[in-house]
Design a protein around this motif. Structure first.
Motif, PDB file in Angstrom:
ATOM      1  N   ARG A  36      67.137 165.234  26.873  1.00  0.00           N
ATOM      2  CA  ARG A  36      65.743 165.515  26.489  1.00  0.00           C
ATOM      3  C   ARG A  36      65.492 165.205  25.016  1.00  0.00           C
ATOM      4  O   ARG A  36      64.461 164.622  24.659  1.00  0.00           O
ATOM      5  CB  ARG A  36      65.349 166.954  26.826  1.00  0.00           C
ATOM      6  CG  ARG A  36      66.191 168.023  26.175  1.00  0.00           C
ATOM      7  CD  ARG A  36      65.505 169.362  26.258  1.00  0.00           C
ATOM      8  NE  ARG A  36      65.901 170.208  27.377  1.00  0.00           N
ATOM      9  CZ  ARG A  36      66.824 171.159  27.303  1.00  0.00           C
ATOM     10  NH1 ARG A  36      67.495 171.359  26.184  1.00  0.00           N
ATOM     11  NH2 ARG A  36      67.100 171.918  28.352  1.00  0.00           N
ATOM     12  N   GLN A  37      66.424 165.601  24.139  1.00  0.00           N
ATOM     13  CA  GLN A  37      66.198 165.358  22.716  1.00  0.00           C
ATOM     14  C   GLN A  37      66.206 163.872  22.366  1.00  0.00           C
ATOM     15  O   GLN A  37      65.306 163.404  21.664  1.00  0.00           O
ATOM     16  CB  GLN A  37      67.222 166.122  21.873  1.00  0.00           C
ATOM     17  CG  GLN A  37      67.071 165.898  20.367  1.00  0.00           C
ATOM     18  CD  GLN A  37      65.789 166.457  19.779  1.00  0.00           C
ATOM     19  OE1 GLN A  37      65.493 167.640  19.895  1.00  0.00           O
ATOM     20  NE2 GLN A  37      64.995 165.608  19.137  1.00  0.00           N
ATOM     21  N   TYR A  40      62.977 162.353  23.679  1.00  0.00           N
ATOM     22  CA  TYR A  40      61.823 162.845  22.922  1.00  0.00           C
ATOM     23  C   TYR A  40      61.778 162.180  21.544  1.00  0.00           C
ATOM     24  O   TYR A  40      60.717 161.771  21.079  1.00  0.00           O
ATOM     25  CB  TYR A  40      61.911 164.365  22.777  1.00  0.00           C
ATOM     26  CG  TYR A  40      60.873 164.928  21.835  1.00  0.00           C
ATOM     27  CD1 TYR A  40      61.209 165.254  20.514  1.00  0.00           C
ATOM     28  CD2 TYR A  40      59.560 165.109  22.246  1.00  0.00           C
ATOM     29  CE1 TYR A  40      60.252 165.746  19.653  1.00  0.00           C
ATOM     30  CE2 TYR A  40      58.602 165.602  21.384  1.00  0.00           C
ATOM     31  CZ  TYR A  40      58.954 165.923  20.085  1.00  0.00           C
ATOM     32  OH  TYR A  40      58.006 166.406  19.217  1.00  0.00           O
ATOM     33  N   SER A  41      62.934 162.085  20.880  1.00  0.00           N
ATOM     34  CA  SER A  41      62.984 161.466  19.539  1.00  0.00           C
ATOM     35  C   SER A  41      62.472 160.041  19.577  1.00  0.00           C
ATOM     36  O   SER A  41      61.835 159.573  18.635  1.00  0.00           O
ATOM     37  CB  SER A  41      64.420 161.465  19.007  1.00  0.00           C
ATOM     38  OG  SER A  41      64.869 162.776  18.808  1.00  0.00           O
ATOM     39  N   GLU A  44      58.607 160.224  20.161  1.00  0.00           N
ATOM     40  CA  GLU A  44      57.919 160.908  19.068  1.00  0.00           C
ATOM     41  C   GLU A  44      57.612 159.953  17.923  1.00  0.00           C
ATOM     42  O   GLU A  44      56.741 160.226  17.097  1.00  0.00           O
ATOM     43  CB  GLU A  44      58.791 162.075  18.587  1.00  0.00           C
ATOM     44  CG  GLU A  44      58.124 163.000  17.581  1.00  0.00           C
ATOM     45  CD  GLU A  44      58.341 162.553  16.144  1.00  0.00           C
ATOM     46  OE1 GLU A  44      59.290 161.777  15.926  1.00  0.00           O
ATOM     47  OE2 GLU A  44      57.569 162.964  15.257  1.00  0.00           O
ATOM     48  N   ARG A  45      58.292 158.792  17.901  1.00  0.00           N
ATOM     49  CA  ARG A  45      58.031 157.811  16.855  1.00  0.00           C
ATOM     50  C   ARG A  45      56.833 156.935  17.153  1.00  0.00           C
ATOM     51  O   ARG A  45      56.463 156.092  16.331  1.00  0.00           O
ATOM     52  CB  ARG A  45      59.264 156.924  16.650  1.00  0.00           C
ATOM     53  CG  ARG A  45      60.387 157.651  15.949  1.00  0.00           C
ATOM     54  CD  ARG A  45      59.872 158.355  14.741  1.00  0.00           C
ATOM     55  NE  ARG A  45      60.925 158.875  13.887  1.00  0.00           N
ATOM     56  CZ  ARG A  45      60.707 159.626  12.827  1.00  0.00           C
ATOM     57  NH1 ARG A  45      59.488 159.967  12.506  1.00  0.00           N
ATOM     58  NH2 ARG A  45      61.707 160.054  12.092  1.00  0.00           N
ATOM     59  N   ALA A 185      69.658 159.551  13.465  1.00  0.00           N
ATOM     60  CA  ALA A 185      69.097 159.949  14.753  1.00  0.00           C
ATOM     61  C   ALA A 185      70.170 159.856  15.828  1.00  0.00           C
ATOM     62  O   ALA A 185      70.892 158.861  15.897  1.00  0.00           O
ATOM     63  CB  ALA A 185      67.925 159.046  15.116  1.00  0.00           C
TER      64      ALA A 185
ATOM     65  N   PHE B  48      62.464 155.850   9.257  1.00  0.00           N
ATOM     66  CA  PHE B  48      62.595 156.247  10.662  1.00  0.00           C
ATOM     67  C   PHE B  48      63.915 156.938  10.961  1.00  0.00           C
ATOM     68  O   PHE B  48      64.242 157.193  12.115  1.00  0.00           O
ATOM     69  CB  PHE B  48      62.462 155.015  11.577  1.00  0.00           C
ATOM     70  CG  PHE B  48      61.037 154.555  11.740  1.00  0.00           C
ATOM     71  CD1 PHE B  48      60.495 153.648  10.854  1.00  0.00           C
ATOM     72  CD2 PHE B  48      60.244 155.049  12.761  1.00  0.00           C
ATOM     73  CE1 PHE B  48      59.174 153.231  10.974  1.00  0.00           C
ATOM     74  CE2 PHE B  48      58.932 154.631  12.899  1.00  0.00           C
ATOM     75  CZ  PHE B  48      58.395 153.719  12.008  1.00  0.00           C
ATOM     76  N   ARG B  49      64.648 157.264   9.912  1.00  0.00           N
ATOM     77  CA  ARG B  49      65.999 157.755  10.131  1.00  0.00           C
ATOM     78  C   ARG B  49      66.017 159.158  10.712  1.00  0.00           C
ATOM     79  O   ARG B  49      66.783 159.456  11.605  1.00  0.00           O
ATOM     80  CB  ARG B  49      66.783 157.730   8.820  1.00  0.00           C
ATOM     81  CG  ARG B  49      68.241 158.100   8.967  1.00  0.00           C
ATOM     82  CD  ARG B  49      68.969 157.873   7.670  1.00  0.00           C
ATOM     83  NE  ARG B  49      68.906 156.468   7.283  1.00  0.00           N
ATOM     84  CZ  ARG B  49      69.191 156.029   6.060  1.00  0.00           C
ATOM     85  NH1 ARG B  49      69.505 156.879   5.107  1.00  0.00           N
ATOM     86  NH2 ARG B  49      69.139 154.744   5.781  1.00  0.00           N
ATOM     87  N   THR B  50      65.165 160.042  10.220  1.00  0.00           N
ATOM     88  CA  THR B  50      65.296 161.456  10.574  1.00  0.00           C
ATOM     89  C   THR B  50      64.430 161.795  11.781  1.00  0.00           C
ATOM     90  O   THR B  50      63.219 161.652  11.727  1.00  0.00           O
ATOM     91  CB  THR B  50      64.858 162.340   9.394  1.00  0.00           C
ATOM     92  OG1 THR B  50      65.535 161.901   8.229  1.00  0.00           O
ATOM     93  CG2 THR B  50      65.160 163.790   9.678  1.00  0.00           C
ATOM     94  N   PRO B  51      65.010 162.243  12.868  1.00  0.00           N
ATOM     95  CA  PRO B  51      64.203 162.559  14.044  1.00  0.00           C
ATOM     96  C   PRO B  51      63.557 163.930  13.903  1.00  0.00           C
ATOM     97  O   PRO B  51      64.060 164.791  13.179  1.00  0.00           O
ATOM     98  CB  PRO B  51      65.232 162.576  15.177  1.00  0.00           C
ATOM     99  CG  PRO B  51      66.486 163.031  14.520  1.00  0.00           C
ATOM    100  CD  PRO B  51      66.440 162.499  13.108  1.00  0.00           C
ATOM    101  N   ALA B  52      62.447 164.111  14.599  1.00  0.00           N
ATOM    102  CA  ALA B  52      61.808 165.429  14.626  1.00  0.00           C
ATOM    103  C   ALA B  52      62.423 166.245  15.753  1.00  0.00           C
ATOM    104  O   ALA B  52      62.690 165.713  16.826  1.00  0.00           O
ATOM    105  CB  ALA B  52      60.307 165.267  14.861  1.00  0.00           C
ATOM    106  N   LEU B  54      62.791 168.692  18.913  1.00  0.00           N
ATOM    107  CA  LEU B  54      61.966 169.021  20.070  1.00  0.00           C
ATOM    108  C   LEU B  54      61.673 170.513  20.010  1.00  0.00           C
ATOM    109  O   LEU B  54      62.595 171.336  20.084  1.00  0.00           O
ATOM    110  CB  LEU B  54      62.718 168.667  21.356  1.00  0.00           C
ATOM    111  CG  LEU B  54      62.093 169.088  22.691  1.00  0.00           C
ATOM    112  CD1 LEU B  54      60.687 168.551  22.829  1.00  0.00           C
ATOM    113  CD2 LEU B  54      62.966 168.615  23.845  1.00  0.00           C
ATOM    114  N   LEU B  60      59.411 170.554  28.240  1.00  0.00           N
ATOM    115  CA  LEU B  60      59.764 169.212  28.698  1.00  0.00           C
ATOM    116  C   LEU B  60      60.495 169.288  30.028  1.00  0.00           C
ATOM    117  O   LEU B  60      60.228 168.510  30.959  1.00  0.00           O
ATOM    118  CB  LEU B  60      60.642 168.502  27.640  1.00  0.00           C
ATOM    119  CG  LEU B  60      60.801 166.990  27.802  1.00  0.00           C
ATOM    120  CD1 LEU B  60      61.152 166.352  26.462  1.00  0.00           C
ATOM    121  CD2 LEU B  60      61.843 166.624  28.812  1.00  0.00           C
ATOM    122  N   ASP B  61      61.424 170.237  30.135  1.00  0.00           N
ATOM    123  CA  ASP B  61      62.178 170.390  31.392  1.00  0.00           C
ATOM    124  C   ASP B  61      61.218 170.674  32.559  1.00  0.00           C
ATOM    125  O   ASP B  61      61.343 170.082  33.639  1.00  0.00           O
ATOM    126  CB  ASP B  61      63.190 171.535  31.278  1.00  0.00           C
ATOM    127  CG  ASP B  61      64.347 171.199  30.367  1.00  0.00           C
ATOM    128  OD1 ASP B  61      65.264 172.026  30.233  1.00  0.00           O
ATOM    129  OD2 ASP B  61      64.347 170.091  29.790  1.00  0.00           O
TER     130      ASP B  61
END
Lengths: 194, 317
Positions: A36-37, A40-41, A44-45, A185, B48-52, B54, B60-61
């Motif tokens: 999921r992560q 989503y990542s 999310e971009r 990431a 774009f390196r750092t992801p946010a 969840l 989401l599940d």
């Protein structure tokens, strides 16, 4: 967990997807927790968080629906990122959002909005090439297989994507980096070896 | 090593393990465009390196499970839906109607149907294509008279006519010193601006004229007359500009309309200065043009859409 005739146990993701095809709900939950992560990542971009949740959910649902068609000889990351790439590509390109320079300087959320808009404005294949290699951090050969492209084609599209982003992100590219503990990431669970 | 080869190598992280770095460095030493591109590519990677994270995994599940559990409609389920049945019946009726309006084939030269006879010009074969992409076919409207058809087919492109004033107002963004005429612009009317030439365009034009209310037809005819009365050089200039603008998206064209409105607020001196600045930008390498454009004083007060639309023009040469 099912075992191949050779006696070698399939890797976790492959094994769980085969179990999903057999109706195993616990396998669905394990795949959700692992993927999921990363999914989503990726989305999310190019979308707001709620849109990214929807897109990631659609990819996972398609993964489960097509579980019975999964060929265990295909690397699982190639399979799942291929589904994700098709979802990324089918979204039409959206015109770039204009954001005032002052707002970009003052607001992190404005800069995030510009990043998303820039990616969403790319043509579908370039967008997928960028997200798979730069956000999901797939190696080139794997990303190329996921997108059914040659590596040369993938590189050409990626270069076009980077050049397109250079233009649309010009207002913030020259700004000093925000202080951040840059964490690479995650590309999802480590790529399985067949 | 070419610029393209260098950039394709640069976007592949595995290339660091390859040899041949000397040729890369040699190219970078002599190519400022590629040096700038490498800096930009690196900056993009950092952005774009750092992801946010969840924020709500459970959501989401739940969504994924709900989508998975929703059965996809097969053809059997569709046929049980009253709406689907109504759509199928309606489609069948439209297809049947179209088939009955076509000319029967009977060897040699088949007689044209009444509809085909009304829309075919003397000496012009009836076009084989009767639907042009998104142009809807008007089934029950009163057919055009021959005079109406002749009138419709001599007019310039309708969009072009509605845009002629805006194109005239965008003069500073089309300074004469930048580049020759756009390729493909034919003398006496570019294909985009002029009356229809191909059978498909002819059918599309007639359908559009058929759908158009009479009041709007009168406006188009008046616009066409006004345009034809302009000097030939001016007409050619506007058609040339249209060959660039017509290729833009709806959003970009909307930005250009607002840009043209802003230009009317400038005094003559400011217009001349802007034209000079745009001419200078047009001589710069393409990669530099957006940055230079956005740095202009005139650009500071513009919206994002206006900025992007003008940028598209500056990059179109």
């Amino acid at each position: 967990m099912p075992r191949a005739l050779s006696g070698v146990a399939p890797a976790p993701d492959t094994g769980d997807l085969l179990l999903v095809a057999a109706g195993d709900d616990a396998a669905i939950q394990r795949l959700l927790e692992r993927w999921r992560q990363p999914l989503y990542s990726l989305f999310e971009r190019m979308r707001e968080p709620s849109g990214a949740v929807d897109a990631a959910a659609e990819v996972l649902a398609e993964l489960f629906r097509t579980a019975s068609r999964y060929d265990p000889d295909v690397l699982f990351p190639v399979w799942i990122w291929g589904i994700a790439a098709r979802h990324v590509q089918k979204a039409p390109a959206v015109p770039l959002t204009g954001i005032a320079q002052q707002r970009l300087r003052d607001s992190a959320s404005a800069r995030t909005a510009l990043l998303r808009s820039s990616v969403a404005a790319l043509p579908g294949t370039e967008r997928a090439a960028f997200l798979l290699t730069r956000v999901a951090r797939l190696p080139m050969p794997m990303a190329a297989r996921a997108m059914s492209l040659t590596e040369n084609d993938l590189k050409k599209r990626l270069v076009r994507a980077m050049e397109g982003l250079t233009l649309s992100l010009q207002p913030i590219l020259d700004a000093p980096d925000e202080a951040s503990d840059s964490v690479p990431a995650p590309a999802g669970p480590a790529a399985e070896s067949p | 090593m070419t610029c393209a080869e260098l950039r394709e190598r640069a976007v592949d992280p595995a290339s660091a393990l390859q040899g041949g770095h000397a040729t890369v460095l040699q190219h970078l030493e002599t190519c400022p465009d590629c040096r700038m591109a490498m800096r930009s590519f690196g900056a993009i990677d950092r952005l774009f390196r750092t992801p946010a994270p969840l924020e709500s995994p459970a959501d989401l599940d739940r969504r994924a499970r709900a989508l998975y559990a929703t059965p996809r409609p097969g053809i059997g389920r569709l046929l049980k839906s009253p709406v689907a049945i109504a759509i199928l019946v309606g489609t069948f009726l439209v297809v049947a109607l179209q088939l009955t309006r076509r000319a029967p084939t009977s060897g040699g030269n088949p007689p044209a149907s009444p509809a085909a006879r009304r829309t075919a010009l003397p000496g012009t074969p009836v076009p084989a294509i009767v639907a042009v992409e998104s142009t809807p076919i008007v089934v029950n409207a009163v057919p055009l008279t021959r005079a109406e058809e002749r009138e419709a087919l001599r007019l310039y492109d309708f969009d072009f006519l509605m845009w002629r004033e805006t194109l005239a107002g965008l003069g500073p963004f089309f300074p004469a010193a930048i580049g020759p005429a756009m390729p493909g612009a034919a003398a006496g009317g570019s294909p985009r601006a002029g009356p229809p030439l191909t059978p498909e365009d002819t059918v599309g034009r007639l359908q559009e004229w058929l759908r158009m209310p009479k009041a709007q037809r009168a406006r188009v005819v008046a616009a066409n007359q006004e345009f034809r009365e302009r000097p030939e050089a001016e007409r050619a200039l506007l058609e040339e500009r249209w060959s660039t603008v017509a290729a833009l998206s709806e959003d970009e064209r909307a930005g250009l309309r607002r840009l043209a409105a802003r230009l009317t607020e400038l005094d003559a001196k400011s217009v001349r200065r802007l034209e000079s600045d745009v001419r200078t930008i047009g001589l710069a390498p393409r990669a530099e043009r957006p940055g230079r454009w956005r740095a202009l004083p005139f650009a500071q007060g513009l919206t994002g859409q206006e900025l992007a639309s003008a940028e598209k023009l500056l990059l179109s040469r």
